[in-house]
Design an enzyme around this catalytic site. Structure first.
Site, PDB file in Angstrom:
ATOM      1  N   ALA B  75       0.809  -1.212   0.000  1.00  0.00           N
ATOM      2  CA  ALA B  75       0.000   0.000   0.000  1.00  0.00           C
ATOM      3  C   ALA B  75       0.847   1.270   0.000  1.00  0.00           C
ATOM      4  O   ALA B  75       0.518   2.238  -0.678  1.00  0.00           O
ATOM      5  CB  ALA B  75      -0.942  -0.013   1.202  1.00  0.00           C
ATOM      6  N   GLN B 183      -6.641  -1.885   5.527  1.00  0.00           N
ATOM      7  CA  GLN B 183      -7.167  -2.599   6.689  1.00  0.00           C
ATOM      8  C   GLN B 183      -8.470  -3.340   6.387  1.00  0.00           C
ATOM      9  O   GLN B 183      -8.877  -4.212   7.142  1.00  0.00           O
ATOM     10  CB  GLN B 183      -7.402  -1.616   7.843  1.00  0.00           C
ATOM     11  N   SER B 203      -2.396  -4.106   0.862  1.00  0.00           N
ATOM     12  CA  SER B 203      -1.199  -4.934   0.993  1.00  0.00           C
ATOM     13  C   SER B 203      -1.578  -6.379   1.256  1.00  0.00           C
ATOM     14  O   SER B 203      -2.593  -6.651   1.897  1.00  0.00           O
ATOM     15  CB  SER B 203      -0.343  -4.449   2.167  1.00  0.00           C
ATOM     16  N   HIS B 205       0.116  -8.526   3.160  1.00  0.00           N
ATOM     17  CA  HIS B 205       0.470  -9.069   4.484  1.00  0.00           C
ATOM     18  C   HIS B 205      -0.563  -8.767   5.562  1.00  0.00           C
ATOM     19  O   HIS B 205      -0.473  -9.281   6.664  1.00  0.00           O
ATOM     20  CB  HIS B 205       1.859  -8.579   4.916  1.00  0.00           C
ATOM     21  N   THR B 243      10.296  -6.220 -12.924  1.00  0.00           N
ATOM     22  CA  THR B 243       9.884  -7.623 -13.005  1.00  0.00           C
ATOM     23  C   THR B 243       8.901  -7.949 -11.887  1.00  0.00           C
ATOM     24  O   THR B 243       9.121  -7.582 -10.733  1.00  0.00           O
ATOM     25  CB  THR B 243      11.121  -8.532 -12.909  1.00  0.00           C
ATOM     26  N   CYS B 328       4.299   1.603  12.486  1.00  0.00           N
ATOM     27  CA  CYS B 328       5.325   2.499  11.962  1.00  0.00           C
ATOM     28  C   CYS B 328       5.763   3.519  13.002  1.00  0.00           C
ATOM     29  O   CYS B 328       6.903   3.930  13.047  1.00  0.00           O
ATOM     30  CB  CYS B 328       4.803   3.247  10.745  1.00  0.00           C
TER      31      CYS B 328
END
Lengths: 384, 385
Positions: B75, B183, B203, B205, B243, B328
């Site tokens: 993200a 989220q 994202s 994860h 790639t 973060c």
């Protein structure tokens, strides 16, 4: 040669050479595209392509997908979104706005009911049939593929195990045959769905050319390109000589009264009377009027000739019904300003194409609706 | 000595990779390691097919066409491509961006960057329970507004913004709408096509996929509005060249497929457990759920333990992985900007913990967590230092 005939011939050659092949079939189109559902292409392992699934923009990627399905020996569904104006590779190129689903099936020559053999069956049988193709839009799922040919009455020819949905598919195939319209069905059971493309394949149009003059040579040569079954009949052995015509034409000598025993005369037959011999043409017309359900009888010659024929028929007590008159095209052909034999042939063939497609012969630019019939792309959902 | 049983309750920070996701990814590290842009051999074709499948899986989860889904590293990268890319690719006089004070720092920092470049930024406040005032949003739009950028669900409180209503306001005023859905994707239903969102990011994860993979959504026809920010071989319609991370993309695809299938039952289960956790913990005094009363993510809660220093509480819970805020910013002692935006005092913000339940959280984990939290709270309140 028709696309399916070209594909079958390429497949036969590949089999002789021991080359493996993949059949690519457009099974669904939403929006506009150059080729409709039912367009097919055969790819061999050397990369040779026969037939076409698009105007050319998809073939490059389709070749790779076909070869991958051959390596994996697995049927594969690939979605092409030509709607995607953001994609410099696919979108915008052709100006098409369609989502095209293409099914790739490796062809197993040892299977007598492989997809190409089923396709062959549809072209050899002289009746309308339904070619059944099952697929899933969940691309990771098994793609059953081209599985069966169903004819009127529900009989399965060359059945390759349609599976649990067989009775439903047979019923839908009957409806397709009745409507003479290919059907797109989505079978839904809980979270799982399976799509069926039930393609109505009609026998090729039969074109009976009565008269074997030089203009018939031109006309039959052009008609051969369309893949129609061509019959040429004349009373003169000097004219009705096979050496004068394309090898695909069946040429025969016959008197008018012998004609109907030698040529097909059904709802997929077009007759063109062009002997330049008034009594012969009239005699044939008389016979054809006794035969119900002929959609197209073309009379070469001026309107005057048509009126004279009608008058002479009337003196014999024959008065064509409205329906019969609707099927008589005299003078034959569309108004294209045709002068030469080839131009006249073009005008006749264009008219026959329009009549059998149920189309109005007008400029496409003057149409507001899309080129292809919308009702052809009717999606139906069956919830189980 | 028995090792401490550790219970992971920080699923808003990251999630473990689902074993089914890992299994799907593994072949693409070695056997099927090809480059999807290699057009001349089977290795490339196989990889391209895997990427096609993943794009299909991802697009089904978020209600988009697969041609509208782009792969990237996550993200933050997507936000950094889209926000500056949109303003740099914009040749109209529109030079105004509307966002919100509770956004993730990926958005807020991009906004600061754009502000330095001359873009005018409006940061909307939120109510004490984390909600936007939609009238205020509508009133902030001017004829110079290019974009509204508002997150779908907040990463600290789990408060959900009404995407469809915001999109409607944006549409009416001819303004583009981007959402950070990091989220919410895979946690609550999202249909990007129907909701009227123009850009979205997320994202892998956060939804039991691998780190380093993510995706963004660009509504059909809007690619040309974006100035590319990185340059290369034209991958992802030149918006994110380089790639493709095939194993990561395969993992993201599989993770999305699992979420689509299991979300209805999983979200119900987690909401029940979350509600139980909140009511049990609230049996202690002076406990408050931040953002309560708002529509929230089913697996997330943010609890203020009044009078208790959150860091001390965390130290007193060695068996629980819970956090004081966004991963973060948790290295600093400054209070969460999200919680202070809700009107919490510094002390109260610092007394708050975020607890995020997940797919593998069991009922016994939950009971263990409740009992540990309650006894730690009792203990800290009895012996204030």
């Amino acid at each position: 040669m028709k696309e399916s005939a070209a594909i079958i011939s390429a497949y036969d050659q590949a089999c002789v050479a021991g080359t493996r092949t993949v059949l690519a079939t457009v099974v669904q189109v939403e929006g506009s595209s150059y080729r409709r559902a039912g367009a097919r292409m055969l790819v061999d392992e050397l990369g040779n392509m026969t037939g076409a699934i698009s105007g050319g923009c998809l073939e490059g990627d389709a070749l790779r997908k076909a070869l991958l399905s051959l390596v994996q020996n697995r049927n594969k569904l690939v979605t092409y979104d030509t709607n995607d104006e953001d994609d410099a590779q696919l979108g915008a190129q052709l100006g098409c706005n369609g989502v095209i689903q293409v099914l790739f099936e490796p062809v197993d020559p040892l299977n007598a009911n492989n997809p190409v053999e089923l396709l062959r069956l549809t072209t050899s049988i002289q009746r309308p049939v339904v070619l059944v193709c099952l697929f899933s839009l969940m691309i990771a799922q098994d793609q059953p593929g081209t599985l069966a040919v169903i004819e009127e009455g529900g009989q399965h020819l060359g059945n390759r195990n349609v599976g649990a949905w067989e009775s439903l598919i047979t019923a839908e195939a009957q409806e397709a045959l009745l409507r003479k319209q290919s059907q797109f069905i989505r079978f839904q059971e809980d979270q799982h769905s399976l799509h069926a493309f039930l393609q109505v394949v009609e026998p090729p149009l039969a074109l009976v050319l009565v008269g074997a003059g030089n203009d018939t040579r031109v006309l039959s040569g052009m008609a051969a390109l369309l893949g129609w079954d061509i019959f040429i009949v004349d009373g003169r052995p000097s004219h009705a000589n096979p050496a004068r015509f394309e090898p695909a034409c069946q040429v025969m000598v016959a008197k008018p009264e012998e004609l109907l025993a030698k040529v097909p005369a059904h709802d997929r037959t077009a007759f063109v009377l062009m002997t330049h011999n008034y009594p012969y043409d009239l005699a044939v017309l008389k016979l054809l009027l006794a035969k119900p359900g002929l959609p197209y009888v073309g009379l070469l010659g001026p309107k005057k000739k048509f009126y004279r024929m009608m008058e002479e028929l009337a003196t014999d007590g024959i008065r064509p019904t409205e329906a019969q008159l609707a099927g008589i095209y005299g003078p034959v052909g569309l108004e294209l300003g045709a002068e030469s034999p080839a131009e006249i042939a073009l005008s006749i063939l264009a008219e026959i194409q329009a009549v059998f497609a149920g189309a109005h012969a007008v400029h496409l630019r003057d149409r507001q609706a899309p080129i292809h019939h919308q009702e052809e792309v009717r999606f139906k959902t069956v919830i189980l | 000595m028995n090792p401490i049983r550790r219970i992971y309750l920080d699923h808003n920070a990251t999630t473990p990779v689902d074993p089914r996701v890992l299994e799907a990814m593994l072949p693409y590290f070695q056997g099927h390691f090809g480059n999807p842009n290699s057009l001349n051999h089977v290795f490339g074709w196989e990889a391209a097919e895997a990427v096609d499948l993943a794009r299909d899986q991802v697009s089904r989860l978020v209600g988009a066409a697969s041609s509208e889904v782009f792969f990237c590293s996550g993200a933050t990268e997507a936000i950094s491509l889209l926000l500056p890319g949109l303003f740099e690719g914009n040749h109209s006089p529109r030079n105004h961006l509307i966002t919100c004070v509770t956004e993730h720092s990926a958005v807020l920092d991009s906004c600061r960057y754009l502000e330095k470049k001359g873009v005018e930024v409006t940061r909307l406040p939120v109510s004490p329970n984390g909600q936007l005032n939609l009238n205020q949003l509508a009133d902030s739009i001017t004829d110079r507004t290019l974009l509204i950028c508002l997150m779908h669900a907040n990463n600290e409180t789990g408060v959900i913004h009404p995407l469809t209503d915001i999109a409607l306001i944006a549409r009416e005023k001819g303004v583009l709408f981007m959402t950070d859905a990091t989220q919410s994707v895979g946690k609550i239903p999202l249909h990007l096509a129907a909701s009227g969102v123009d850009f979205a990011v997320w994202s892998a994860h956060k939804l039991y996929g691998p780190k380093g993979a993510g995706a963004f959504f660009v509504r059909k026809g809007l690619v040309k509005k974006l100035q590319p920010r990185i340059f290369g071989g034209g991958q992802e319609k030149a918006l994110r060249p380089g790639t493709l991370n095939v194993p990561g993309i395969v993992g993201l695809g599989k993770a999305c497929e699992i979420c689509l299938e299991e979300m209805p039952t999983e979200s119900k289960r987690l909401a029940t457990m979350r509600d139980l956790l909140e009511s049990e913990v609230k049996l202690e005094e002076d406990i408050q759920v931040n953002g309560q009363g708002s529509l929230r993510l089913p697996h997330t809660t943010n609890i203020a333990f009044q009078g208790i220093d959150g860091i001390k509480l965390i130290r007193a819970l060695p068996g629980l992985a819970v956090s004081q805020g966004a991963a973060c910013s948790s290295a600093t002692v400054t209070p969460s900007h999200v919680l202070t935006s809700l009107g919490l005092s510094t002390d109260k913000a610092l007394s708050s913990l975020r607890i995020g339940l997940g797919r593998f959280t069991t009922e016994s984990d939950l009971h263990e967590a409740v009992s540990q939290i309650r006894s730690a709270v009792k203990q800290l309140r009895q012996s204030p230092s």
